[in-house]
Design an enzyme around this catalytic site. Structure first.
Site, short mmCIF file in Angstrom:
data_model
loop_
_atom_site.label_atom_id
_atom_site.label_comp_id
_atom_site.label_asym_id
_atom_site.label_seq_id
_atom_site.Cartn_x
_atom_site.Cartn_y
_atom_site.Cartn_z
N ASP A 73 -38.89 38.47 -61.57
CA ASP A 73 -38.99 39.79 -61.03
C ASP A 73 -37.57 40.30 -60.48
O ASP A 73 -36.72 39.73 -60.22
CB ASP A 73 -39.85 39.88 -59.48
CG ASP A 73 -40.07 41.13 -58.99
OD1 ASP A 73 -40.65 42.09 -59.38
OD2 ASP A 73 -39.29 41.26 -57.95
N GLU B 106 -37.88 40.89 -65.79
CA GLU B 106 -37.88 42.14 -65.56
C GLU B 106 -36.54 42.65 -65.20
O GLU B 106 -35.85 42.24 -64.19
CB GLU B 106 -38.75 42.37 -64.26
CG GLU B 106 -38.91 44.06 -63.90
CD GLU B 106 -39.48 44.34 -62.69
OE1 GLU B 106 -40.10 45.21 -62.41
OE2 GLU B 106 -39.40 43.29 -61.80
N ASP C 248 -40.55 48.50 -69.73
CA ASP C 248 -40.86 49.69 -68.84
C ASP C 248 -40.79 50.92 -69.72
O ASP C 248 -41.48 52.10 -69.42
CB ASP C 248 -39.97 49.69 -67.66
CG ASP C 248 -40.50 48.86 -66.48
OD1 ASP C 248 -41.59 48.95 -66.22
OD2 ASP C 248 -39.62 48.00 -66.18
#
Length: 566
Positions: A250, A282, A302
């Site tokens: 993350d 990410e 994203d």
């Protein structure tokens, strides 16, 4: 030194804690007198004791404060309660599993609590596998304050959340998934700790950087050996003791130390040997240098989500503003090159440059999605695309997602056309609960729909049990049709795309209509995969020599996707 409690012989356990700010530490075993721990160089304290699996213990620092083990493998009584000695070798595995190739992955993201804990997820696995999904990704399961939460406010990264089940119940989930041919990916958070139950700063202030601020406080000091070891060993624990197949890290941009990331990847690759272990980032920085050379398999893309959300909903507020201008051209770049932002200024980011060139990377270096926990749950009311977008356009976008050579990820409930919201929920109390509730409402004050105090009052209270209960996914009114669409798309992907995917490379993409894109990829057998995606009202010419192997809608017509191989 290795953090935590490690069984070293029958009934004997070695305990270790890094507490450089304190002169003394004692081991407190439930029902016994405290046992002084031996001080070592660099702030370490250790002791061996008679303590079989199941023993409850705490650390008493400086003769005063009793704290749980920050590397506790299990808790009794929540994150403020007793730590528990765990034997990771006692579970009897049933499935001999070596993993799946990354190119075979179709991932469903799951919140364990919303599906009823580890046992509840096990009950859902047969239907997930039957649909054609090949992997599940668990949102963080590390222990956090209370019994409800997304998991990104965890404070004991080594301990599965007590509310979800025991360590062996998590192992049983992984074993059951493997028995059905499903890989298991786990989301881990190494960039910050939550606000409830993090005691590290009280005896190891050097765990955090005073000179580098993040939205969650001082950055973790991964440049210190003890801190780096804490996270690397945690990653190895999930992969080895639980046989997890992959990790999604993350917000690594908030760690801000590429050297640590590379060292962690190297250690994992060396320790896991010939297993198929997959590492996914990410990273808001769109750093292509971390990808494509074997360190990490992929990054959450994203950009794919953001541009398609603009096209499907027309929303351009917040970070969607970066994709409001020329969204069809931006989608073409995403399909043809991976990232949309590859060194350009971000309007929403105040003009800051974001990203590096990614067109040389294989499509499997990107995890694509139309929805995930962030993109639904960070909306004020947690709405899914099923209630925001035209159904025909959403079906075409779903086909693009599942037939694109990028690795597809869906969110739990998508496959059943769920219209249930996924809201932001926590289980904090007193002043912290008030701060989270009011902070959540202030966050949306900049949006016109929530400009008034009355409008903001409609945003669900994250701490209310009803907010969590409302987030359990339920099938939508068109569930049967959605499941059939997913089943047919995934069957086409399995038979036509996956065998040709490893080693595939992009051949570019172009705008061919007002809202239409044509993209091509060279597959590993010499054939070319072409996708024609059209969200516009006008039909576009479809250069199809033969019938495509899959189509949603009229080929070349509005709200359509056609895929073929030549």
């Amino acid at each position: 030194m290795r953090w935590g409690a490690e069984i070293v012989a029958a009934g004997r356990t070695r305990f270790a804690l890094w507490a450089p700010d304190r002169a003394t530490v004692a081991l407190v075993i439930d029902g016994r007198e405290p046992l002084p721990m031996l001080a070592h160089a660099d702030g370490w304290f250790t002791v061996e004791a008679d303590a079989p699996a199941g023993t409850r213990y705490l650390f008493r620092v400086a003769g005063a404060d009793d704290v749980p083990d920050p590397a506790s493998r299990a808790q009794s009584g929540g994150v403020h309660g007793w730590s528990v000695v765990v034997d990771p070798t006692s579970f009897r595995w049933r499935t001999d599993w070596r993993g799946r190739a990354w190119s075979e992955h179709v991932i469903q993201e799951i919140h364990v609590g919303a599906l009823g804990g580890f046992r509840g997820v096990i009950a859902h696995l047969p239907a997930i596998a039957d649909l054609g999904i090949t992997a599940i990704e668990l949102m963080p399961v590390a222990a956090f304050g209370g019994t409800r939460g997304w998991g990104y406010d965890g404070v004991l990264p080594y301990a599965p959340a007590e509310a979800y089940g025991s360590p062996d119940e998590l192992r049983a989930l992984v074993d059951a998934a493997h028995g059905l041919g499903l890989s298991v990916v786990l989301d881990v958070v190494y960039n910050h700790f939550g606000p409830d139950g993090n005691y590290l700063g009280s005896y190891a202030s050097g765990f955090f950087r005073a000179d580098i601020a993040t939205p969650w406080g001082g950055a973790v000091a991964v440049d210190r050996p003890a801190v780096a070891r804490y996270f690397v060993d945690n990653a190895l624990m999930w992969l080895k003791d639980y046989r997890i197949d992959g990790l999604r890290f993350d917000a690594v941009h908030a760690i801000g130390d590429a050297g640590f990331l590379d060292e962690m990847a190297r250690a994992i690759r060396e320790e896991c040997g010939d297993r198929s272990v997959h590492l996914v980032l990410e990273n808001e920085h769109n750093d292509a240098d971390r990808l494509g050379d074997g360190r990490y398999d992929a990054q959450w893309n994203d950009d794919f989500h953001n541009v398609l959300h603009v096209l499907l909903t027309g929303e351009t507020s917040g970070y969607y503003g970066d994709f409001a201008d020329r969204p069809v051209e931006r989608l073409a770049r995403c399909l043809g090159e991976g990232f949309i932002y590859q060194g350009e200024a971000s309007p929403n980011g105040g003009g800051a440059v974001r990203g590096t060139p990614s067109g040389h990377l294989p499509p499997t270096a990107f995890v694509a999605f139309l929805q995930n926990h962030d993109q639904i749950g960070n909306r004020a009311l947690g709405e899914r695309l099923t209630v925001l977008a035209d159904p025909a356009r959403l079906r075409a976008a779903t086909a693009l997602l599942l037939l694109s050579p990028q690795i597809p990820l869906i969110f739990m409930g998508d496959e059943g056309g769920s219209e249930t919201p996924f809201l932001f929920f926590t289980d904090f109390h007193d002043e912290l609960a008030d701060a989270v509730r009011e902070g959540r409402r202030r966050e949306f004050a900049k949006f016109e729909a929530f400009a008034s105090e009355d409008a903001r009052a409609t945003i669900p209270d994250p701490n209310a049990p009803t907010t969590f209960e409302a987030s359990r996914p339920q099938p939508g009114p068109a569930a049967t049709a959605w499941r059939e669409l997913y089943r047919r798309l995934l069957a086409a992907r399995r038979t036509e795309i996956v065998p040709r995917l490893a080693g595939a490379r992009p051949l570019g993409a172009e705008v061919v209509g007002a809202e239409a894109v044509l993209a091509r990829w060279a597959m590993n057998d010499g054939r070319v995969l072409t996708l024609l995606f059209n969200l516009g009202n006008e039909a576009v010419a479809a250069p199809v020599a033969d019938a495509p192997f899959f189509a949603v809608g009229e080929i070349g017509g509005a709200a359509s996707l056609a895929a073929w191989l030549t």
